[in-house]
Design a protein around this motif. Structure first.
Motif, short mmCIF file in Angstrom:
data_model
loop_
_atom_site.label_atom_id
_atom_site.label_comp_id
_atom_site.label_asym_id
_atom_site.label_seq_id
_atom_site.Cartn_x
_atom_site.Cartn_y
_atom_site.Cartn_z
N THR A 7 0.32 99.46 29.68
CA THR A 7 -0.01 100.31 30.82
C THR A 7 -0.10 99.52 32.13
N ASP A 8 0.31 98.25 32.11
CA ASP A 8 0.27 97.45 33.34
C ASP A 8 1.12 98.09 34.43
N ARG A 9 0.58 98.07 35.63
CA ARG A 9 1.31 98.54 36.80
C ARG A 9 1.84 97.38 37.63
N TYR A 10 1.29 96.17 37.42
CA TYR A 10 1.60 95.01 38.25
C TYR A 10 2.11 93.86 37.39
N ALA A 11 3.04 93.09 37.95
CA ALA A 11 3.58 91.91 37.28
C ALA A 11 3.84 90.85 38.35
N VAL A 12 4.34 89.70 37.92
CA VAL A 12 4.57 88.56 38.82
C VAL A 12 6.02 88.13 38.71
N ARG A 13 6.60 87.77 39.85
CA ARG A 13 7.95 87.20 39.86
C ARG A 13 8.02 86.10 40.92
N VAL A 51 -6.25 91.18 38.03
CA VAL A 51 -7.32 91.95 38.68
C VAL A 51 -6.84 93.37 38.98
N LEU A 52 -5.65 93.49 39.55
CA LEU A 52 -5.14 94.82 39.91
C LEU A 52 -4.87 95.67 38.66
N ASN A 53 -4.35 95.06 37.60
CA ASN A 53 -4.12 95.82 36.37
C ASN A 53 -5.44 96.30 35.76
N ALA A 54 -6.45 95.44 35.78
CA ALA A 54 -7.76 95.84 35.25
C ALA A 54 -8.34 96.99 36.06
N GLY A 59 -9.10 103.03 37.00
CA GLY A 59 -8.91 104.07 38.00
C GLY A 59 -9.46 103.71 39.37
N ASP A 60 -9.77 102.43 39.58
CA ASP A 60 -10.34 101.95 40.84
C ASP A 60 -9.22 101.48 41.75
N SER A 61 -9.05 102.11 42.91
CA SER A 61 -8.00 101.71 43.85
C SER A 61 -8.58 101.08 45.12
N SER A 62 -9.87 100.72 45.12
CA SER A 62 -10.52 100.26 46.34
C SER A 62 -9.89 99.01 46.94
N MET A 63 -9.41 98.06 46.13
CA MET A 63 -8.80 96.85 46.68
C MET A 63 -7.47 97.14 47.34
N ARG A 64 -6.81 98.19 46.91
CA ARG A 64 -5.47 98.47 47.42
C ARG A 64 -5.49 99.28 48.71
N ARG A 65 -6.65 99.75 49.11
CA ARG A 65 -6.73 100.53 50.35
C ARG A 65 -6.58 99.61 51.55
#
Length: 67
Positions: A7-13, A51-54, A59-65
């Motif tokens: 269910t990860d939404r974020y990855a690294v490249r 951190v973003l995947n966790a 359901g916490d989007s506060s860091m992305r605002r």
């Protein structure tokens, strides 16, 4: 693969300036507090993805605002 990774939404490249934490579904860099997460060290990019995947799983989007 662990269930939570499915269910990860974020990855690294790799990018020209280091590493980017990006949204898997769009390929766009993650933006935290209005700052694109690119040009990071590999360690920082992997930490940010973790951190973003966790947060996403909770359901916490506060860091992305941006404001």
């Amino acid at each position: 693969m662990p269930d939570e990774r499915k269910t990860d939404r974020y990855a690294v490249r790799r990018d020209p300036a280091g590493y980017t934490t990006f949204l898997i579904f769009t390929g766009e860099p993650a933006v935290v507090g209005g700052v694109p997460q690119s040009g990071l060290s590999e360690e920082d990019a992997r930490h940010m993805a973790s951190v973003l995947n966790a947060q996403s799983r909770r359901g916490d989007s506060s860091m992305r605002r941006s404001s």
